[in-house]
Design an enzyme around this catalytic site. Structure first.
Site, PDB file in Angstrom:
ATOM      1  CB  THR A 134      -0.886  -0.024   1.269  1.00 41.74           C
ATOM      2  OG1 THR A 134      -1.516   1.245   1.424  1.00 41.74           O
ATOM      3  CG2 THR A 134      -0.080  -0.272   2.538  1.00 41.74           C
ATOM      4  CG  ASP A 135      -1.145   4.978  -0.981  1.00 41.54           C
ATOM      5  OD1 ASP A 135      -1.682   4.375  -0.025  1.00 41.54           O
ATOM      6  OD2 ASP A 135      -1.749   5.813  -1.679  1.00 41.54           O
ATOM      7  CD  GLU A 136      -3.358   3.513   4.561  1.00 44.08           C
ATOM      8  OE1 GLU A 136      -3.123   3.390   5.769  1.00 44.08           O
ATOM      9  OE2 GLU A 136      -4.518   3.492   4.092  1.00 44.08           O
ATOM     10  CE1 TYR A 160      -3.390  -2.691   5.666  1.00 48.60           C
ATOM     11  CE2 TYR A 160      -3.218  -0.341   5.186  1.00 48.60           C
ATOM     12  CZ  TYR A 160      -3.305  -1.654   4.754  1.00 48.60           C
ATOM     13  OH  TYR A 160      -3.296  -1.930   3.406  1.00 48.60           O
ATOM     14  CE  LYS A 164       0.017  -4.633   2.928  1.00 44.38           C
ATOM     15  NZ  LYS A 164      -0.396  -5.969   2.367  1.00 44.38           N
TER      16      LYS A 164
HETATM   17  P1  NAD Z   1      -9.799  -7.281   2.058  1.00 44.19           P
HETATM   18  O1  NAD Z   1      -9.825  -7.003   3.510  1.00 44.19           O
HETATM   19  O2  NAD Z   1     -11.004  -6.977   1.228  1.00 44.19           O
HETATM   20  O3  NAD Z   1      -9.456  -8.820   1.804  1.00 44.19           O
HETATM   21  C1  NAD Z   1      -8.459  -9.491   2.522  1.00 44.19           C
HETATM   22  C2  NAD Z   1      -8.586 -10.979   2.258  1.00 44.19           C
HETATM   23  O4  NAD Z   1      -7.542 -11.637   2.988  1.00 44.19           O
HETATM   24  C3  NAD Z   1      -9.908 -11.573   2.737  1.00 44.19           C
HETATM   25  O5  NAD Z   1     -10.417 -12.453   1.757  1.00 44.19           O
HETATM   26  C4  NAD Z   1      -9.520 -12.339   4.003  1.00 44.19           C
HETATM   27  O6  NAD Z   1     -10.352 -13.466   4.263  1.00 44.19           O
HETATM   28  C5  NAD Z   1      -8.097 -12.749   3.676  1.00 44.19           C
HETATM   29  N1  NAD Z   1      -7.300 -12.982   4.902  1.00 44.19           N
HETATM   30  C6  NAD Z   1      -7.194 -12.156   5.984  1.00 44.19           C
HETATM   31  N2  NAD Z   1      -6.408 -12.729   6.913  1.00 44.19           N
HETATM   32  C7  NAD Z   1      -5.996 -13.923   6.408  1.00 44.19           C
HETATM   33  C8  NAD Z   1      -5.147 -14.967   6.892  1.00 44.19           C
HETATM   34  N3  NAD Z   1      -4.602 -14.908   8.107  1.00 44.19           N
HETATM   35  N4  NAD Z   1      -4.927 -16.033   6.089  1.00 44.19           N
HETATM   36  C9  NAD Z   1      -5.498 -16.108   4.852  1.00 44.19           C
HETATM   37  N5  NAD Z   1      -6.329 -15.182   4.368  1.00 44.19           N
HETATM   38  C10 NAD Z   1      -6.566 -14.085   5.133  1.00 44.19           C
HETATM   39  O7  NAD Z   1      -8.517  -6.524   1.505  1.00 44.19           O
HETATM   40  P2  NAD Z   1      -8.295  -5.738   0.132  1.00 44.19           P
HETATM   41  O8  NAD Z   1      -8.781  -4.359   0.289  1.00 44.19           O
HETATM   42  O9  NAD Z   1      -8.756  -6.586  -0.985  1.00 44.19           O
HETATM   43  O10 NAD Z   1      -6.690  -5.674   0.121  1.00 44.19           O
HETATM   44  C11 NAD Z   1      -5.923  -6.750  -0.428  1.00 44.19           C
HETATM   45  C12 NAD Z   1      -4.449  -6.413  -0.315  1.00 44.19           C
HETATM   46  O11 NAD Z   1      -4.168  -5.211  -1.020  1.00 44.19           O
HETATM   47  C13 NAD Z   1      -3.976  -6.168   1.124  1.00 44.19           C
HETATM   48  O12 NAD Z   1      -2.684  -6.719   1.257  1.00 44.19           O
HETATM   49  C14 NAD Z   1      -3.927  -4.654   1.256  1.00 44.19           C
HETATM   50  O13 NAD Z   1      -2.953  -4.255   2.178  1.00 44.19           O
HETATM   51  C15 NAD Z   1      -3.554  -4.259  -0.162  1.00 44.19           C
HETATM   52  N6  NAD Z   1      -4.019  -2.932  -0.604  1.00 44.19           N
HETATM   53  C16 NAD Z   1      -5.333  -2.582  -0.489  1.00 44.19           C
HETATM   54  C17 NAD Z   1      -5.766  -1.352  -0.987  1.00 44.19           C
HETATM   55  C18 NAD Z   1      -7.220  -0.921  -0.909  1.00 44.19           C
HETATM   56  O14 NAD Z   1      -7.531   0.222  -1.238  1.00 44.19           O
HETATM   57  N7  NAD Z   1      -8.142  -1.786  -0.523  1.00 44.19           N
HETATM   58  C19 NAD Z   1      -4.842  -0.478  -1.568  1.00 44.19           C
HETATM   59  C20 NAD Z   1      -3.493  -0.867  -1.647  1.00 44.19           C
HETATM   60  C21 NAD Z   1      -3.095  -2.105  -1.173  1.00 44.19           C
HETATM   61  O1  DAU Z   2      -4.156   3.954   0.470  1.00 43.61           O
HETATM   62  C1  DAU Z   2      -4.374   2.570   0.379  1.00 43.61           C
HETATM   63  C2  DAU Z   2      -5.210   2.109   1.549  1.00 43.61           C
HETATM   64  O2  DAU Z   2      -6.539   2.591   1.309  1.00 43.61           O
HETATM   65  C3  DAU Z   2      -5.211   0.599   1.728  1.00 43.61           C
HETATM   66  O3  DAU Z   2      -3.924   0.171   2.035  1.00 43.61           O
HETATM   67  C4  DAU Z   2      -6.178   0.191   2.841  1.00 43.61           C
HETATM   68  O4  DAU Z   2      -6.244  -1.223   2.928  1.00 43.61           O
HETATM   69  C5  DAU Z   2      -7.560   0.732   2.511  1.00 43.61           C
HETATM   70  O5  DAU Z   2      -8.457   0.435   3.556  1.00 43.61           O
HETATM   71  C6  DAU Z   2      -7.499   2.249   2.289  1.00 43.61           C
HETATM   72  O6  DAU Z   2      -7.201   2.946   3.530  1.00 43.61           O
HETATM   73  P1  DAU Z   2      -7.940   4.303   3.954  1.00 43.61           P
HETATM   74  O7  DAU Z   2      -7.846   4.442   5.412  1.00 43.61           O
HETATM   75  O8  DAU Z   2      -7.489   5.438   3.103  1.00 43.61           O
HETATM   76  O9  DAU Z   2      -9.447   3.933   3.486  1.00 43.61           O
HETATM   77  P2  DAU Z   2     -10.877   4.146   4.174  1.00 43.61           P
HETATM   78  O10 DAU Z   2     -11.909   3.775   3.164  1.00 43.61           O
HETATM   79  O11 DAU Z   2     -10.959   3.544   5.531  1.00 43.61           O
HETATM   80  O12 DAU Z   2     -10.921   5.743   4.364  1.00 43.61           O
HETATM   81  C7  DAU Z   2     -10.790   6.637   3.256  1.00 43.61           C
HETATM   82  C8  DAU Z   2     -10.799   8.065   3.830  1.00 43.61           C
HETATM   83  O13 DAU Z   2     -12.116   8.329   4.346  1.00 43.61           O
HETATM   84  C9  DAU Z   2      -9.849   8.272   5.002  1.00 43.61           C
HETATM   85  O14 DAU Z   2      -9.315   9.584   4.928  1.00 43.61           O
HETATM   86  C10 DAU Z   2     -10.738   8.133   6.235  1.00 43.61           C
HETATM   87  C11 DAU Z   2     -12.083   8.641   5.739  1.00 43.61           C
HETATM   88  N1  DAU Z   2     -13.275   7.999   6.369  1.00 43.61           N
HETATM   89  C12 DAU Z   2     -13.357   6.646   6.330  1.00 43.61           C
HETATM   90  C13 DAU Z   2     -14.438   5.998   6.898  1.00 43.61           C
HETATM   91  C14 DAU Z   2     -14.538   4.491   6.894  1.00 43.61           C
HETATM   92  C15 DAU Z   2     -14.277   8.783   6.917  1.00 43.61           C
HETATM   93  O15 DAU Z   2     -14.211  10.040   6.908  1.00 43.61           O
HETATM   94  N2  DAU Z   2     -15.353   8.152   7.460  1.00 43.61           N
HETATM   95  C16 DAU Z   2     -15.479   6.789   7.478  1.00 43.61           C
HETATM   96  O16 DAU Z   2     -16.496   6.266   8.013  1.00 43.61           O
END
Ligand code: NAD
Ligand code: DAU
Length: 354
Positions: A134-136, A160, A164
């Protein structure tokens, strides 16, 4: 024929990656390895579950022995590692689970892959461990024009992102120490179908529909860089096949939105599609206590990926958000199914007393 394990394939991004690989590469064997936590849902993959090149294995990534056995029995050539605990707010409440899955789970996969691949006559030849991050991990940007580059130093702020960051370092260490062919990519915020409705976009679309409050953290001025999930899956495909070993690639949409502006776009879109008068749902906006350690701004420079591998996002944001809103409005049954009693309790706990 290639055998590829995709971890976290029942989650949001993972399900799009599994679908793309199963449909595009009939000669590969795609193994979806997932523990099925609250965020994992096999309903996300109904359309491909009967394909002959697809197999699901329920497994915890922390189970080193089971994973080693799987590598051996299935003769695994490649790993695309997405399984993780992914929600920042949950990491603030329960950091141990994040360290366990994201750090120890990644290390467990690396070590099992190392032992198996080093036992083969060809060792690492034709093998690949691709870690999705992730970019975080880069921390927070100011409200200016700066972007995260692949060379930006790591500075994670939440449990988190700390977990990562740690897993990214382990992946690179396995290349530098043992010669494992690894790749790491760091992506910005994804949006699209099948995202668990604890994340901003699906949570707010669902709340607008049901006239529930929209909890905006702080002043709503934080900025995120949004990428349509299928564009991320395409990038993963290109990088898995053509990316250079030991490299890092940033993936992003050059698409920055201040939260409150994005929320107003969602309100406008949902109201229009539901036939409400413009502005009907603006009264649902509710400013709540800010997320602790809330990163001000994320913005990714993905020009290296465009320059070296020719990838760029295909979907304009207006089109992506329209598709996404329509998908959630048309898939209420999916939302009802994933927002179980457990999730409802977590949600109530998060927002009562704020
Ligand atoms: P998600 O939470 O939707 O899905 C995570 C999946 O991992 C689920 O299917 C869960 O059952 C599985 N999982 C969790 N713990 C596990 C374990 N111990 N063993 C096996 N499986 C397990 O997540 P996502 O949003 O699809 O993110 C996927 C990946 O991409 C993550 O590594 C996250 O850090 C990364 N990522 C997410 C975003 C985003 O915006 N969602 C952005 C950048 C990177
Ligand atoms: O940048 C990549 C990341 O983006 C991934 O690595 C993470 O897995 C993914 O969850 C996401 O993280 P964020 O914290 O940016 O996403 P989230 O949807 O939780 O929140 C987006 C923005 O909105 C953040 O600034 C917090 C704000 N927010 C979020 C929620 C859930 C609110 O203001 N209210 C809310 O209820």
């Amino acid at each position: 024929m290639k055998t590829i394990v995709i971890t976290g394939g029942a989650g949001f991004i993972g399900s799009h990656v599994v679908r793309l690989f199963v449909n595009k590469y009939p000669d590969y064997r795609i193994i979806n390895l997932d523990k099925l936590t609250y965020a994992g849902n096999l309903n996300n993959l109904k359309d491909i579950e009967d394909k002959p090149n697809y197999k699901f294995v329920k497994m915890d990534v922390c189970d080193f022995e089971a994973f080693y056995q799987l590598m051996h029995d299935e003769k695994v050539d490649g790993i695309i590692h997405l399984a993780a605990e992914s929600h920042v707010d949950r990491s603030i409440k329960d950091p141990f689970t994040f360290a366990k899955t994201n750090v120890m789970g990644t290390l467990s996969l690396l070590q099992a892959a190392k032992l198996y691949w080093e036992s083969l006559p060809e060792r690492y030849e034709g093998k690949r461990f691709y870690h999705i991050s992730t970019d975080e991990v880069y921390g927070a940007l100011e409200f200016n024009d700066e972007l995260f580059a692949e060379t930006t130093p790591y500075s994670p702020h939440s449990p988190y992102s700390a977990s990562k960051a740690s897993s990214d370092h382990f992946v690179r260490a396995y290349h530098d120490t043992y010669g494992m062919p690894t790749i790491v990519t760091n992506c910005s915020n994804n949006y699209g179908p099948y995202q668990f409705p604890e994340k901003l976009i699906p949570l707010f679309i669902n709340n607008i529909r049901h006239r529930k409050p929209l909890p905006v953290y702080g002043k709503g001025e934080n900025i995120r860089d949004w990428l349509y999930v299928e564009d991320h899956a395409r990038a993963i495909d290109v990088i898995f096949h053509e990316g250079k070993v030991a490299e890092t690639y940033n993936i992003g949409g050059f698409n920055e939105w201040k939260n409150i502006d994005l929320i107003k776009v969602m309100i406008k879109t949902v109201d229009r599609i539901l036939g409400n008068a413009e502005g009907t749902s603006l009264d649902l906006i509710t400013y709540v206590t800010d997320r602790p350690g809330h990163d001000a701004r994320y913005a990714i420079d993905s020009s290296k990926l465009k320059r070296e591998l020719g990838w760029e996002p295909s979907l304009q944001f207006e089109e992506g958000i329209e598709k996404t809103v329509r998908w959630y409005l048309e898939n209420q049954a999916w939302l009802d199914n994933v927002t179980s009693g457990d999730y409802q309790r977590y949600y109530d706990e998060m927002y009562t007393g704020r």
